[in-house]
Structures are given as C-alpha cells and as structure tokens.
Design an enzyme around this catalytic site. Sequence first.
Site, PDB file in Angstrom:
ATOM      1  N   LYS A 112     -22.858  47.964  -7.297  1.00  9.29           N
ATOM      2  CA  LYS A 112     -21.995  48.620  -6.303  1.00  9.29           C
ATOM      3  C   LYS A 112     -20.781  49.198  -7.014  1.00  9.29           C
ATOM      4  O   LYS A 112     -20.252  48.577  -7.943  1.00  9.29           O
ATOM      5  CB  LYS A 112     -21.558  47.614  -5.218  1.00  9.29           C
ATOM      6  CG  LYS A 112     -20.621  48.232  -4.161  1.00  9.29           C
ATOM      7  CD  LYS A 112     -20.533  47.406  -2.883  1.00  9.29           C
ATOM      8  CE  LYS A 112     -19.563  46.256  -2.905  1.00  9.29           C
ATOM      9  NZ  LYS A 112     -18.177  46.617  -3.242  1.00  9.29           N
ATOM     10  N   GLU A 181     -15.160  49.766   4.308  1.00  9.04           N
ATOM     11  CA  GLU A 181     -14.203  48.661   4.470  1.00  9.04           C
ATOM     12  C   GLU A 181     -12.930  49.118   5.170  1.00  9.04           C
ATOM     13  O   GLU A 181     -12.308  50.116   4.758  1.00  9.04           O
ATOM     14  CB  GLU A 181     -13.877  48.076   3.079  1.00  9.04           C
ATOM     15  CG  GLU A 181     -12.805  46.982   3.123  1.00  9.04           C
ATOM     16  CD  GLU A 181     -12.733  46.139   1.858  1.00  9.04           C
ATOM     17  OE1 GLU A 181     -13.632  46.229   0.997  1.00  9.04           O
ATOM     18  OE2 GLU A 181     -11.769  45.371   1.733  1.00  9.04           O
TER      19      GLU A 181
HETATM   20  N1  LIG Z   1     -10.913  36.452   0.740  1.00  5.22           N
HETATM   21  C1  LIG Z   1     -11.088  37.777   0.600  1.00  5.22           C
HETATM   22  N2  LIG Z   1     -11.675  38.465   1.593  1.00  5.22           N
HETATM   23  C2  LIG Z   1     -11.867  39.805   1.488  1.00  5.22           C
HETATM   24  O1  LIG Z   1     -12.439  40.402   2.421  1.00  5.22           O
HETATM   25  C3  LIG Z   1     -11.439  40.469   0.304  1.00  5.22           C
HETATM   26  C4  LIG Z   1     -10.861  39.688  -0.713  1.00  5.22           C
HETATM   27  N3  LIG Z   1     -10.662  38.367  -0.541  1.00  5.22           N
HETATM   28  N4  LIG Z   1     -10.481  40.258  -1.901  1.00  5.22           N
HETATM   29  C5  LIG Z   1     -10.930  41.597  -2.199  1.00  5.22           C
HETATM   30  C6  LIG Z   1     -10.817  42.446  -1.012  1.00  5.22           C
HETATM   31  C7  LIG Z   1      -9.393  42.631  -0.541  1.00  5.22           C
HETATM   32  N5  LIG Z   1      -9.564  42.731   0.884  1.00  5.22           N
HETATM   33  C8  LIG Z   1      -8.552  42.819   1.821  1.00  5.22           C
HETATM   34  C9  LIG Z   1      -7.359  42.140   1.635  1.00  5.22           C
HETATM   35  C10 LIG Z   1      -6.359  42.224   2.555  1.00  5.22           C
HETATM   36  C11 LIG Z   1      -6.501  42.988   3.698  1.00  5.22           C
HETATM   37  C12 LIG Z   1      -5.372  43.084   4.676  1.00  5.22           C
HETATM   38  O2  LIG Z   1      -4.310  42.596   4.427  1.00  5.22           O
HETATM   39  N6  LIG Z   1      -5.595  43.729   5.829  1.00  5.22           N
HETATM   40  C13 LIG Z   1      -4.615  43.812   6.895  1.00  5.22           C
HETATM   41  C14 LIG Z   1      -4.663  45.171   7.523  1.00  5.22           C
HETATM   42  C15 LIG Z   1      -3.342  45.870   7.366  1.00  5.22           C
HETATM   43  C16 LIG Z   1      -3.278  47.161   8.178  1.00  5.22           C
HETATM   44  O3  LIG Z   1      -3.118  47.049   9.403  1.00  5.22           O
HETATM   45  O4  LIG Z   1      -3.386  48.262   7.601  1.00  5.22           O
HETATM   46  C17 LIG Z   1      -4.973  42.774   7.969  1.00  5.22           C
HETATM   47  O5  LIG Z   1      -4.062  42.404   8.724  1.00  5.22           O
HETATM   48  O6  LIG Z   1      -6.127  42.331   8.032  1.00  5.22           O
HETATM   49  C18 LIG Z   1      -7.698  43.681   3.890  1.00  5.22           C
HETATM   50  C19 LIG Z   1      -8.725  43.576   2.948  1.00  5.22           C
HETATM   51  C20 LIG Z   1     -10.967  42.638   1.229  1.00  5.22           C
HETATM   52  N7  LIG Z   1     -11.534  41.863   0.140  1.00  5.22           N
HETATM   53  C1  LIG Z   2     -15.641  42.639   0.331  1.00  3.68           C
HETATM   54  C2  LIG Z   2     -16.806  43.204  -0.439  1.00  3.68           C
HETATM   55  C3  LIG Z   2     -17.343  44.446   0.175  1.00  3.68           C
HETATM   56  C4  LIG Z   2     -16.486  43.377  -1.893  1.00  3.68           C
HETATM   57  O1  LIG Z   2     -16.473  44.437  -2.457  1.00  3.68           O
HETATM   58  C5  LIG Z   2     -16.196  42.158  -2.667  1.00  3.68           C
HETATM   59  O2  LIG Z   2     -16.396  41.037  -2.167  1.00  3.68           O
HETATM   60  O3  LIG Z   2     -15.764  42.300  -3.823  1.00  3.68           O
HETATM   61 MG   LIG Z   3     -15.613  44.329  -4.415  1.00  3.27          MG
END
Ligand SMILES: Nc1nc(=O)c2c([nH]1)NC[C@@H]1CN(c3ccc(C(=O)N[C@@H](CCC(=O)O)C(=O)O)cc3)CN21
Ligand SMILES: CC(C)C(=O)C(=O)O
Ligand SMILES: [Mg+2]
EC number: 2.1.2.11
Length: 278
Positions: A112, A181
């Site tokens: 990926k 995502e």
């Molecule tokens: N434990 C974990 N879960 C994940 O899904 C994940 C990881 N780690 N690490 C790699 C990436 C990073 N990811 C993330 C990390 C943080 C948010 C986050 O803070 N999202 C906010 C949205 C903010 C907005 O409104 O724009 C949220 O509140 O969920 C999203 C994806 C997804 N991936």
């Molecule tokens: C959240 C998924 C799509 C990913 O890329 C990861 O786990 O690294």
């Molecule tokens: Mg990844």
Amino acid sequence: MKTTSGFQKMKSSGEKIAMMTAYDAPSARGAEQAGVDLILVGDSAGMVVHGYDSTVPVTLEDMILHTKAVRRGAPDTFVVTDMPFLTYHEGTKETVQNARRLIQEGGAHAVKMEGAGNVVDSISALTSGGVPVMAHLGLTPQSVGVLGGYKVQGKSDEAAHALLEEAKEIESAGAFSIVLECVPKQLAELVSKQLSIPVIGIGAGKDTDGQVLVYHDVIGYGNGFVPKFVKQYSDVDSIIEKAIAEYVNEVKEQRFPEEQHTFTMKEEQLKSFYGGVK
Ligand SMILES: Nc1nc(=O)c2c([nH]1)NC[C@@H]1CN(c3ccc(C(=O)N[C@@H](CCC(=O)O)C(=O)O)cc3)CN21
Ligand SMILES: CC(C)C(=O)C(=O)O
Ligand SMILES: [Mg+2]
C-alpha cells in the site's frame, strides 16, 4: 484465502470488506480466526507498537519484520503491507526494489502507498510487474508535516473534486483497491460509486465497500487519544492492568508461585544432594 479477485467480487455483490491492521503473530492469528477478510501491516505500527508520535520514523526493515511475523500468525489471510515514508518517491526503480523486499523477504501479498501525483507512476510500475497495489487517499498520515496535522480532508468543493480525480487516476494505473481516510461520508460514497475497484474507508462513513481499523483501536489496547471514527469493541487495557496488578500483588504477598507452578526434587536425591553440600 480471499485475494484481489475475491475483494472485487465482494464489491460487486455488496458484501462489505472487513480489514484490520496487525503487526505480530498473535494479533494476526486473532484477526484471521475472527474472520477478517484481509490484514494490513500498517505503518501505524510506528505509533501503536513503537511509541513514535507519527508514522514517519518507520523503516523498510521494520515493515519486513512485522510482515514476517503477521504471515506466520495468519498463514491463510491476504496480507497488505504499507510502504514506509519516502520509500516510493525516488523513482520507479527504487520503488520496485523496496516493494520487492516487502514481498520476497516479508512475504506480503500486496503493498500500500499513500497519495497520488508521482505515486501514480509507481502504482503502474508495480502492477505491471505483477504486484497488487492498494492506494491510500484523504488523510495520508505520512504527509502529516504538509497537511499540518491529522485533519479531515476533502471538505471543500475543490478538494473533493481533486480527490475524486486522483482516485480515478489511481484506478486507471491498476490499483486493486483504495483506502480512503478521514473524509466526509458523502465524498466517500461518491468515490465508491464512481470507481469499480473496492474503496475501504476509515473515518469515511458507512457507504464505502469496506472498513479498516487499527487493531489496538478495535480492542481498546494501549491508546491515549482515540480518533472520532474509532469504535472500541473491548477494553483490553483494563484487562491487562488488572492482571498485572494482581501478579505484582501476589508476588509481594508471597501468594505466587504456588505448589502447581513449582518443580521439586525427589526425597532420596535431596538427601544425597544435601549430603554433598559443604
Ligand atoms: N491508533 C491509531 N489509529 C489510527 O487510525 C491511526 C494511527 N493510530 N496512526 C496512524 C494514523 C493516524 N491517524 C489519525 C490520527 C489522528 C486523527 C485525528 O486526530 N482526527 C480528529 C479529526 C480532526 C478534524 O476534525 O479534522 C478526530 O477528532 O478524530 C485521525 C487519524 C489514523 N491512523
Ligand atoms: C489506518 C490504516 C489505513 C493505515 O494506513 C495504517 O494502519 O498504517
Ligand atoms: Mg499506514
């Protein structure tokens, strides 16, 4: 084992695809036994397993090691491995070399990669070389520095159009699937309908062709911050903490180990042993 044609059939028949990450043999075994359709060895390993605050420090060696462990734990499940940060941006030659290592040394069935633009050429190079490629659009965590944080993507009319065009280019380049995502659900639904390849969502609503979540998020293990799109189906942290606290307590109070955990010597042996002690 379901493979790329199986995922394509699932999209056609409307059966949702359940994908989850795994990083080691026991997590992969659990995922396989619970019926996960495909496993992603995600570079999120850097965050949930290694304790970095982004996926940027993860190396190709790290991903090879995790992939080998996952394949041993889930021998009958299709395994996709994330290509790490900047291992597919120095031209198709280096991209192919690095993907080759994930497949030949790690045992990944597919790779990926995040983004479009120049990455589209890498997707073509790999698919024409016989490597199934999964793409990743929307919030692409390896670009956290450019995106300025982990934020929802494709919210403006312009950004949504650009994402749809990128998704179409990726499909034309031969990717077998796309992860989408952190985008609004209406955009994710539109992309899923406009593409013929399966779109797997994370934080993209219910109308994609499947879902992916991080292993630790699904079981409630080892997390401080939990993104909005995560549903925790268990609270493994509390189970672990309870077990370990009990162990510590029993050691202190000399209630562990008990007779059944202990090895002993026969009486006659003991006598001659003690006799020999000076
Ligand atoms: N434990 C974990 N879960 C994940 O899904 C994940 C990881 N780690 N690490 C790699 C990436 C990073 N990811 C993330 C990390 C943080 C948010 C986050 O803070 N999202 C906010 C949205 C903010 C907005 O409104 O724009 C949220 O509140 O969920 C999203 C994806 C997804 N991936
Ligand atoms: C959240 C998924 C799509 C990913 O890329 C990861 O786990 O690294
Ligand atoms: Mg990844």
